[in-house]
Motif scaffolding. Structure first.
Motif, PDB file in Angstrom:
ATOM      1  N   SER A 211     105.567   7.940  48.352  1.00  0.00           N
ATOM      2  CA  SER A 211     104.573   9.409  48.701  1.00  0.00           C
ATOM      3  C   SER A 211     104.183   9.063  50.356  1.00  0.00           C
ATOM      4  O   SER A 211     103.921  10.169  50.801  1.00  0.00           O
ATOM      5  CB  SER A 211     103.163   9.256  47.964  1.00  0.00           C
ATOM      6  OG  SER A 211     102.512   8.056  48.422  1.00  0.00           O
ATOM      7  N   VAL A 212     104.483   8.225  50.997  1.00  0.00           N
ATOM      8  CA  VAL A 212     104.200   7.910  52.256  1.00  0.00           C
ATOM      9  C   VAL A 212     105.075   8.530  53.164  1.00  0.00           C
ATOM     10  O   VAL A 212     105.091   8.608  54.339  1.00  0.00           O
ATOM     11  CB  VAL A 212     103.705   6.714  52.776  1.00  0.00           C
ATOM     12  CG1 VAL A 212     102.536   5.997  51.857  1.00  0.00           C
ATOM     13  CG2 VAL A 212     104.944   5.587  52.599  1.00  0.00           C
TER      14      VAL A 212
ATOM     15  N   ARG B 215     107.025  11.574  53.885  1.00  0.00           N
ATOM     16  CA  ARG B 215     106.944  13.155  53.492  1.00  0.00           C
ATOM     17  C   ARG B 215     107.202  13.732  55.109  1.00  0.00           C
ATOM     18  O   ARG B 215     107.227  13.265  56.029  1.00  0.00           O
ATOM     19  CB  ARG B 215     105.635  13.264  53.110  1.00  0.00           C
ATOM     20  CG  ARG B 215     104.284  13.022  53.586  1.00  0.00           C
ATOM     21  CD  ARG B 215     103.101  13.324  52.924  1.00  0.00           C
ATOM     22  NE  ARG B 215     101.827  12.744  53.434  1.00  0.00           N
ATOM     23  CZ  ARG B 215     101.256  11.716  53.328  1.00  0.00           C
ATOM     24  NH1 ARG B 215     101.758  10.679  52.600  1.00  0.00           N
ATOM     25  NH2 ARG B 215     100.356  11.208  54.250  1.00  0.00           N
TER      26      ARG B 215
ATOM     27  N   TRP C  64     106.405  15.973  58.750  1.00  0.00           N
ATOM     28  CA  TRP C  64     105.398  15.554  59.799  1.00  0.00           C
ATOM     29  C   TRP C  64     104.142  16.230  59.814  1.00  0.00           C
ATOM     30  O   TRP C  64     103.057  15.702  59.866  1.00  0.00           O
ATOM     31  CB  TRP C  64     106.203  15.931  60.998  1.00  0.00           C
ATOM     32  CG  TRP C  64     105.534  15.841  62.200  1.00  0.00           C
ATOM     33  CD1 TRP C  64     104.918  16.704  63.026  1.00  0.00           C
ATOM     34  CD2 TRP C  64     105.196  14.515  62.939  1.00  0.00           C
ATOM     35  NE1 TRP C  64     104.054  16.322  64.072  1.00  0.00           N
ATOM     36  CE2 TRP C  64     104.415  15.070  64.007  1.00  0.00           C
ATOM     37  CE3 TRP C  64     105.020  13.316  62.566  1.00  0.00           C
ATOM     38  CZ2 TRP C  64     103.664  14.082  64.851  1.00  0.00           C
ATOM     39  CZ3 TRP C  64     104.441  12.174  63.557  1.00  0.00           C
ATOM     40  CH2 TRP C  64     103.685  12.838  64.700  1.00  0.00           C
TER      41      TRP C  64
ATOM     42  N   ASP D 283     102.520  17.246  57.160  1.00  0.00           N
ATOM     43  CA  ASP D 283     101.862  16.862  56.174  1.00  0.00           C
ATOM     44  C   ASP D 283     101.271  15.206  56.235  1.00  0.00           C
ATOM     45  O   ASP D 283     100.707  14.699  55.270  1.00  0.00           O
ATOM     46  CB  ASP D 283     102.325  16.732  54.728  1.00  0.00           C
ATOM     47  CG  ASP D 283     102.805  18.226  54.229  1.00  0.00           C
ATOM     48  OD1 ASP D 283     102.113  19.030  54.481  1.00  0.00           O
ATOM     49  OD2 ASP D 283     103.983  18.251  53.541  1.00  0.00           O
ATOM     50  N   ARG D 284     101.314  14.579  57.448  1.00  0.00           N
ATOM     51  CA  ARG D 284     101.191  13.334  57.792  1.00  0.00           C
ATOM     52  C   ARG D 284      99.662  12.991  57.714  1.00  0.00           C
ATOM     53  O   ARG D 284      99.120  11.917  57.263  1.00  0.00           O
ATOM     54  CB  ARG D 284     101.522  12.864  59.305  1.00  0.00           C
ATOM     55  CG  ARG D 284     100.798  13.455  60.460  1.00  0.00           C
ATOM     56  CD  ARG D 284     101.608  13.483  61.459  1.00  0.00           C
ATOM     57  NE  ARG D 284     100.810  14.014  62.803  1.00  0.00           N
ATOM     58  CZ  ARG D 284     100.856  15.282  63.097  1.00  0.00           C
ATOM     59  NH1 ARG D 284     101.428  16.210  62.243  1.00  0.00           N
ATOM     60  NH2 ARG D 284     100.361  15.848  64.124  1.00  0.00           N
TER      61      ARG D 284
ATOM     62  N   ARG E 275      95.636  12.456  53.466  1.00  0.00           N
ATOM     63  CA  ARG E 275      95.210  11.221  53.031  1.00  0.00           C
ATOM     64  C   ARG E 275      95.038  10.807  51.466  1.00  0.00           C
ATOM     65  O   ARG E 275      94.562   9.823  50.913  1.00  0.00           O
ATOM     66  CB  ARG E 275      93.740  10.568  53.789  1.00  0.00           C
ATOM     67  CG  ARG E 275      94.055  10.767  55.140  1.00  0.00           C
ATOM     68  CD  ARG E 275      92.854  10.053  55.995  1.00  0.00           C
ATOM     69  NE  ARG E 275      93.190   9.797  57.334  1.00  0.00           N
ATOM     70  CZ  ARG E 275      93.782   8.704  57.560  1.00  0.00           C
ATOM     71  NH1 ARG E 275      94.146   7.744  56.881  1.00  0.00           N
ATOM     72  NH2 ARG E 275      94.100   8.567  58.838  1.00  0.00           N
TER      73      ARG E 275
ATOM     74  N   LYS F  82      97.328  11.130  49.512  1.00  0.00           N
ATOM     75  CA  LYS F  82      98.725  10.245  49.330  1.00  0.00           C
ATOM     76  C   LYS F  82      98.880   8.828  50.117  1.00  0.00           C
ATOM     77  O   LYS F  82      98.797   8.990  51.359  1.00  0.00           O
ATOM     78  CB  LYS F  82      99.907  11.131  49.497  1.00  0.00           C
ATOM     79  CG  LYS F  82      99.990  12.432  48.610  1.00  0.00           C
ATOM     80  CD  LYS F  82     101.138  13.121  49.090  1.00  0.00           C
ATOM     81  CE  LYS F  82     101.250  14.557  48.260  1.00  0.00           C
ATOM     82  NZ  LYS F  82     102.298  15.288  48.698  1.00  0.00           N
TER      83      LYS F  82
ATOM     84  N   GLY G 265      98.710   9.170  64.048  1.00  0.00           N
ATOM     85  CA  GLY G 265     100.179   9.504  64.186  1.00  0.00           C
ATOM     86  C   GLY G 265     100.391   9.385  65.739  1.00  0.00           C
ATOM     87  O   GLY G 265     101.230  10.282  65.861  1.00  0.00           O
TER      88      GLY G 265
ATOM     89  N   CYS H 126      99.038   5.284  54.875  1.00  0.00           N
ATOM     90  CA  CYS H 126      99.027   6.765  54.315  1.00  0.00           C
ATOM     91  C   CYS H 126     100.312   7.685  54.869  1.00  0.00           C
ATOM     92  O   CYS H 126     100.487   8.609  54.342  1.00  0.00           O
ATOM     93  CB  CYS H 126      97.734   7.675  55.253  1.00  0.00           C
ATOM     94  SG  CYS H 126      96.269   6.519  54.566  1.00  0.00           S
ATOM     95  N   TYR H 127     101.179   7.023  55.771  1.00  0.00           N
ATOM     96  CA  TYR H 127     102.238   7.799  56.211  1.00  0.00           C
ATOM     97  C   TYR H 127     103.114   7.001  57.095  1.00  0.00           C
ATOM     98  O   TYR H 127     102.806   6.130  57.772  1.00  0.00           O
ATOM     99  CB  TYR H 127     101.855   8.825  57.125  1.00  0.00           C
ATOM    100  CG  TYR H 127     102.656   9.902  57.724  1.00  0.00           C
ATOM    101  CD1 TYR H 127     103.575  10.816  56.970  1.00  0.00           C
ATOM    102  CD2 TYR H 127     103.264   9.473  59.056  1.00  0.00           C
ATOM    103  CE1 TYR H 127     104.790  11.400  57.546  1.00  0.00           C
ATOM    104  CE2 TYR H 127     104.244  10.279  59.675  1.00  0.00           C
ATOM    105  CZ  TYR H 127     104.894  10.955  58.978  1.00  0.00           C
ATOM    106  OH  TYR H 127     106.033  11.701  59.690  1.00  0.00           O
TER     107      TYR H 127
ATOM    108  N   GLY I  19     106.555   7.718  59.234  1.00  0.00           N
ATOM    109  CA  GLY I  19     107.528   8.841  59.741  1.00  0.00           C
ATOM    110  C   GLY I  19     108.678   8.013  60.435  1.00  0.00           C
ATOM    111  O   GLY I  19     108.488   7.203  61.262  1.00  0.00           O
TER     112      GLY I  19
END
Length: 208
Positions: A51-52, A54, A56, A58-59, A62, A64, A133, A166-167, A169
């Motif tokens: 899920s992390v 996804r 940009w 949707d970064r 939180r 996910k 980010g 959480c993300y 990229g």
């Protein structure tokens, strides 16, 4: 944080808003991940590691995230659907000791386990806390110019029992895997016993 941020003439906020569409395209490699085969080792909730990765835009979601289970380590095995030139990585975590403190990258080692992480990484990053980010970690492109699989080892955080991300990229370029050469070689090998017939009607002879 250590990266610095001010709202003077060099403010990155306005620049980020201006460049957002282009940057979203740059961080589109998540679309080139074979999510069905992506593995995240030591994730507390099964499937949460996927899920992390996804879009940009949707970064900042939180809801996910992936959290480590037994200790602070996480290991992502990321297969791509073609060949990738990886140029940069962004990682968003919590503003706490659960944020990753070190990221180690390995290329083209499918199905890595924690036993494999003792080998020398292709690149290692010391991370700063990043909750929006804003920080990109540029890769050594010569080392990551032709990869079909990427492993990301989060080896430690800033002191918490568990790590939370959480993300993630990935910025770079994708090209389709060149598989037609194998097909041609196999075809020619099969056709060799009857070259003269193949030259007249290769498709018919091959099928028959």
């Amino acid at each position: 944080m250590a990266h610095g941020h001010s709202h003077g003439g060099g403010c990155s906020c306005g620049a980020e808003r201006t460049e957002a569409p282009e940057r979203g395209l740059e961080y589109g490699l998540f679309r080139r991940i074979d999510l069905d085969k992506l593995e995240c080792l030591n994730e507390k909730s099964e499937g949460s590691g996927k899920s992390v990765f996804r879009a940009w835009e949707d970064r900042g979601d939180r809801s996910k995230f992936v959290e480590s289970d037994d200790d602070a380590e996480l290991l992502f095995n990321i297969p791509f659907t073609g060949n990738v030139k990886l140029k940069g990585v962004i990682l968003i975590g919590e503003d706490s000791a659960a944020h990753p403190a070190e990221m180690r990258l390995f290329k083209n080692i499918p199905h890595m386990s924690f036993d494999d992480t003792g080998r020398e990484a292709d690149q290692v990053f010391s991370l700063n806390v990043d909750v929006a980010g804003e920080l990109e970690y540029p890769t050594k492109i010569t080392r990551f110019s032709n990869i079909s699989h990427l492993s990301i080892h989060i080896s430690k955080n800033f002191g918490a029992e568990n790590t939370k991300i959480c993300y993630i990229g990935l910025r770079g370029e994708w090209t389709e895997a060149q598989r037609h050469e194998v097909v041609i070689c196999n075809y020619e090998a099969a056709a060799n016993p009857a070259d003269h017939k193949v030259s007249q009607n290769p498709v018919t002879h091959f099928i028959s």
